[in-house]
Scaffold this motif. Structure first.
Motif, PDB file in Angstrom:
ATOM      1  N   ILE A 150       0.876  -1.168   0.000  1.00  0.00           N
ATOM      2  CA  ILE A 150       0.000   0.000   0.000  1.00  0.00           C
ATOM      3  C   ILE A 150       0.912   1.217   0.000  1.00  0.00           C
ATOM      4  N   LEU A 151       0.909   1.951  -1.104  1.00  0.00           N
ATOM      5  CA  LEU A 151       1.763   3.137  -1.191  1.00  0.00           C
ATOM      6  C   LEU A 151       1.078   4.262  -0.424  1.00  0.00           C
ATOM      7  N   TRP A 152       1.866   5.075   0.274  1.00  0.00           N
ATOM      8  CA  TRP A 152       1.232   6.070   1.131  1.00  0.00           C
ATOM      9  C   TRP A 152       1.895   7.440   1.084  1.00  0.00           C
ATOM     10  N   ASN A 153       1.047   8.441   1.364  1.00  0.00           N
ATOM     11  CA  ASN A 153       1.529   9.754   1.759  1.00  0.00           C
ATOM     12  C   ASN A 153       1.076   9.906   3.208  1.00  0.00           C
ATOM     13  N   ALA A 154       1.345  11.051   3.823  1.00  0.00           N
ATOM     14  CA  ALA A 154       1.054  11.179   5.254  1.00  0.00           C
ATOM     15  C   ALA A 154      -0.415  10.899   5.563  1.00  0.00           C
ATOM     16  N   GLU A 155      -1.296  11.425   4.710  1.00  0.00           N
ATOM     17  CA  GLU A 155      -2.727  11.274   4.976  1.00  0.00           C
ATOM     18  C   GLU A 155      -3.162   9.809   4.866  1.00  0.00           C
ATOM     19  N   ILE A 156      -2.714   9.152   3.808  1.00  0.00           N
ATOM     20  CA  ILE A 156      -3.085   7.742   3.633  1.00  0.00           C
ATOM     21  C   ILE A 156      -2.595   6.917   4.818  1.00  0.00           C
ATOM     22  N   TYR A 157      -1.355   7.169   5.222  1.00  0.00           N
ATOM     23  CA  TYR A 157      -0.810   6.370   6.328  1.00  0.00           C
ATOM     24  C   TYR A 157      -1.573   6.634   7.625  1.00  0.00           C
ATOM     25  N   GLN A 158      -1.847   7.913   7.880  1.00  0.00           N
ATOM     26  CA  GLN A 158      -2.533   8.232   9.134  1.00  0.00           C
ATOM     27  C   GLN A 158      -3.976   7.718   9.158  1.00  0.00           C
ATOM     28  N   GLN A 159      -4.641   7.824   8.005  1.00  0.00           N
ATOM     29  CA  GLN A 159      -6.031   7.347   7.950  1.00  0.00           C
ATOM     30  C   GLN A 159      -6.121   5.830   8.101  1.00  0.00           C
ATOM     31  N   ALA A 160      -5.060   5.147   7.704  1.00  0.00           N
ATOM     32  CA  ALA A 160      -5.076   3.682   7.802  1.00  0.00           C
ATOM     33  C   ALA A 160      -5.052   3.212   9.255  1.00  0.00           C
ATOM     34  N   GLN A 161      -4.623   4.100  10.162  1.00  0.00           N
ATOM     35  CA  GLN A 161      -4.626   3.771  11.594  1.00  0.00           C
ATOM     36  C   GLN A 161      -3.956   2.432  11.876  1.00  0.00           C
ATOM     37  N   VAL A 162      -2.798   2.239  11.274  1.00  0.00           N
ATOM     38  CA  VAL A 162      -2.088   0.965  11.442  1.00  0.00           C
ATOM     39  C   VAL A 162      -1.672   0.831  12.906  1.00  0.00           C
ATOM     40  N   PRO A 163      -2.133  -0.221  13.582  1.00  0.00           N
ATOM     41  CA  PRO A 163      -1.798  -0.310  15.004  1.00  0.00           C
ATOM     42  C   PRO A 163      -0.359  -0.768  15.229  1.00  0.00           C
ATOM     43  N   ALA A 164       0.224  -0.289  16.331  1.00  0.00           N
ATOM     44  CA  ALA A 164       1.532  -0.803  16.760  1.00  0.00           C
ATOM     45  C   ALA A 164       1.247  -2.113  17.482  1.00  0.00           C
ATOM     46  N   VAL A 165       2.202  -3.013  17.473  1.00  0.00           N
ATOM     47  CA  VAL A 165       1.991  -4.270  18.198  1.00  0.00           C
ATOM     48  C   VAL A 165       2.691  -4.166  19.545  1.00  0.00           C
ATOM     49  N   ASP A 166       2.066  -4.765  20.549  1.00  0.00           N
ATOM     50  CA  ASP A 166       2.625  -4.737  21.899  1.00  0.00           C
ATOM     51  C   ASP A 166       3.808  -5.713  22.006  1.00  0.00           C
ATOM     52  N   PHE A 167       4.807  -5.289  22.758  1.00  0.00           N
ATOM     53  CA  PHE A 167       6.047  -6.056  22.943  1.00  0.00           C
ATOM     54  C   PHE A 167       5.797  -7.536  23.294  1.00  0.00           C
ATOM     55  N   GLN A 168       4.961  -7.765  24.327  1.00  0.00           N
ATOM     56  CA  GLN A 168       4.701  -9.152  24.759  1.00  0.00           C
ATOM     57  C   GLN A 168       4.005  -9.951  23.662  1.00  0.00           C
ATOM     58  N   THR A 169       2.976  -9.329  23.071  1.00  0.00           N
ATOM     59  CA  THR A 169       2.212 -10.002  22.013  1.00  0.00           C
ATOM     60  C   THR A 169       3.127 -10.355  20.845  1.00  0.00           C
ATOM     61  N   PHE A 170       3.998  -9.429  20.525  1.00  0.00           N
ATOM     62  CA  PHE A 170       4.944  -9.613  19.431  1.00  0.00           C
ATOM     63  C   PHE A 170       5.901 -10.773  19.712  1.00  0.00           C
ATOM     64  N   LEU A 171       6.367 -10.843  20.961  1.00  0.00           N
ATOM     65  CA  LEU A 171       7.337 -11.898  21.288  1.00  0.00           C
ATOM     66  C   LEU A 171       6.683 -13.248  21.514  1.00  0.00           C
ATOM     67  N   GLU A 172       5.447 -13.227  22.053  1.00  0.00           N
ATOM     68  CA  GLU A 172       4.877 -14.486  22.512  1.00  0.00           C
ATOM     69  C   GLU A 172       3.805 -15.094  21.630  1.00  0.00           C
ATOM     70  N   THR A 173       3.222 -14.327  20.723  1.00  0.00           N
ATOM     71  CA  THR A 173       2.169 -14.920  19.890  1.00  0.00           C
ATOM     72  C   THR A 173       2.513 -14.857  18.408  1.00  0.00           C
ATOM     73  N   LYS A 174       2.025 -15.886  17.726  1.00  0.00           N
ATOM     74  CA  LYS A 174       2.234 -15.978  16.292  1.00  0.00           C
ATOM     75  C   LYS A 174       1.413 -14.906  15.565  1.00  0.00           C
ATOM     76  N   GLU A 175       0.184 -14.654  16.077  1.00  0.00           N
ATOM     77  CA  GLU A 175      -0.668 -13.630  15.452  1.00  0.00           C
ATOM     78  C   GLU A 175      -0.038 -12.254  15.574  1.00  0.00           C
ATOM     79  N   GLY A 176       0.540 -11.970  16.741  1.00  0.00           N
ATOM     80  CA  GLY A 176       1.184 -10.675  16.966  1.00  0.00           C
ATOM     81  C   GLY A 176       2.301 -10.451  15.960  1.00  0.00           C
ATOM     82  N   LEU A 177       3.093 -11.495  15.801  1.00  0.00           N
ATOM     83  CA  LEU A 177       4.205 -11.421  14.868  1.00  0.00           C
ATOM     84  C   LEU A 177       3.708 -11.283  13.441  1.00  0.00           C
TER      85      LEU A 177
END
Ligand SMILES: C[N+](C)(C)CCCC[C@H](N)C(=O)O
Ligand SMILES: O=C(O)CCC(=O)C(=O)O
Ligand SMILES: [Fe+2]
Length: 421
Positions: A150-177
């Motif tokens: 998905i190519l983006w400019n600032a507006e596209i990226y911000q509107q997409a509201q891409v969530p950050a992943v939490d440290f624990q979820t990222f390390l411990e779950t396959k879905e997080g990763l």
């Protein structure tokens, strides 16, 4: 492939003289129709399959599932998946390709259900499933992208509201990763949050998705504005948008940043989607896009500060595209590290500067700039083959740690999770 044509024509003429012509359409008397071998379209018995094929003199033509595909005979012999040609346990070819006659032609071809059988002059039989051929044909690949983005400019990226992943979820779950990697592949940037602000934890996060790429800057690096290295990055100065390590033959695939401390002002990070900007160039000035993808340049890193002595040179065009589908896969853009241009004649140089200006104009459009203040706890991954980064000048004490990752290993992790990369 004259050997091919002549010998084939000879044997065809012999057949004609002996009256042994089978698939030869004698009623078609124009010259053109006499010489290409296959005039005869083979249709499948079952109407629902909707497959027709033709054995041409130097290639096999297949129409199936709305595709018209052409296969070279050496290719068809080379990709044989029989037990003697291919080891399906190791997924490696056993056949010595150099032993295949470059003028090879199948003796017979027939279709059974959805399998094509090619019998070669030595009696060896190669079978191909029709769907396998569709998937692996050039015609099929040409229409596919290697990596959806998905190519983006600032507006596209911000509107997409891409969530950050939490440290624990990222390390411990396959879905997080998997979520994290999916977002990273689509946007070229992704964040992990709630990471303890230490170098060790940053390393752990990096190692979750890849091997760390050790470079002249070390494995994990940690830097402040102490000019411990001979590069502007190690100062408080602003840095315009750029990609890193353009002076490597293979620029680092991914950059990881974690700001461990900042007591002062400024120092925001700038992110720009280089592929979005390049796409604008392609739309507005396709010949400039082409020039940027064809003219090779050098980038260079010359360092002589204290113990650190380095001289790196990398060569390649600004835009790197796959030749078969024109998909962009790497942008090499760093005006600080670009070396003397001495590989290009003067008139091309001038056109190159014009094209470079067009790209720079796109990269500098304020609406394409995404600014973020890196805070302790928030780790940023940047696709260094796509997204440019920069920084605002700053005051005070600022500590940044991070590393580079090997792109192959990030993509490996993504593919093993079922993602397209
Ligand atoms: C990230 N780290 C501080 C280790 C290195 C910075 C490298 C800077 C260089 N001018 C480049 O753009 O490649
Ligand atoms: O200091 C920063 O935020 C980034 C500097 C930079 O471009 C780099 O380290 O590659
Ligand atoms: Fe950089």
């Amino acid at each position: 492939m004259w050997c091919h044509r002549l010998s084939h024509l000879q044997s065809r003429l012999q057949d004609l003289l002996r009256g042994r012509v089978t698939h030869w359409a004698l009623q078609q008397s124009n010259f053109k129709s006499l010489f290409p071998l296959a005039i005869y379209w083979h249709h499948t018995a079952s109407k629902s399959l909707n497959c027709v094929w033709q054995q041409h003199e130097d290639h096999f033509e297949l129409q199936y599932a709305n595709n018209v595909m052409r296969f070279d005979y050496v290719w068809l012999r080379d990709h044989c998946r029989s037990a003697s040609c291919y080891n399906s346990k190791t997924h490696q070819r056993s056949l010595d390709t150099a032993s295949v006659d470059l003028c090879i032609q199948p003796k017979t071809i027939h279709l059974d259900e959805t399998t094509l059988f090619f019998t070669w002059p030595d009696g060896h039989v190669t079978r191909y499933d029709l769907d396998w051929l569709v998937k692996n044909s050039y015609e099929g690949q040409k229409q596919k992208v290697i990596q959806p983005r998905i190519l983006w400019n600032a507006e596209i990226y911000q509107q997409a509201q891409v969530p950050a992943v939490d440290f624990q979820t990222f390390l411990e779950t396959k879905e997080g990763l998997k979520n994290f990697l999916q977002n990273f592949l689509l946007y070229g940037i992704a964040f992990v949050e709630n990471v303890p602000p230490t170098q060790k934890h940053t390393e752990k996060v990096a190692e979750r998705i890849s091997l760390i790429r050790e470079t002249i800057y070390g494995r994990m690096w940690f830097f402040t504005s102490d000019f411990s290295r001979g590069d502007t990055a190690y100062t408080k100065l602003a840095l315009d948008r750029h990609t890193d390590t353009t002076y490597f033959q293979e620029p680092c695939g991914i950059q990881v940043f974690h700001c461990l401390k900042h007591e002062g002002t400024g120092g925001r990070t700038l992110l720009v989607d280089g592929f979005y900007a390049a796409e604008q160039v392609l739309q507005k000035a396709p010949e400039e896009f082409e020039l940027l993808s064809k003219v090779p340049l050098k980038h260079e890193y010359i360092e002589n500060v204290g113990e650190c002595q380095n001289h790196m040179i990398g060569v390649g065009p600004v835009l790197n595209i796959y030749p078969w589908n024109k998909e962009l896969y790497l942008i090499r853009y760093n005006n600080y590290d670009r070396a003397v241009i001495n590989t290009v004649p003067y008139d091309v140089v001038h056109r190159w500067y014009t094209a470079h200006r067009t790209l720079t104009r796109e990269l500098r459009r304020p609406e394409n700039e995404f600014w973020v203040k890196l805070k302790p706890g928030k780790v940023l991954f940047i696709d260094n083959w796509r997204v440019l980064h920069g920084r605002e000048s700053f005051t005070g004490y600022r500590q940044l740690c991070g590393c580079y990752l090997t792109r192959d290993d990030v993509l490996n992790t993504a593919r093993l999770l079922g993602l397209q990369a």
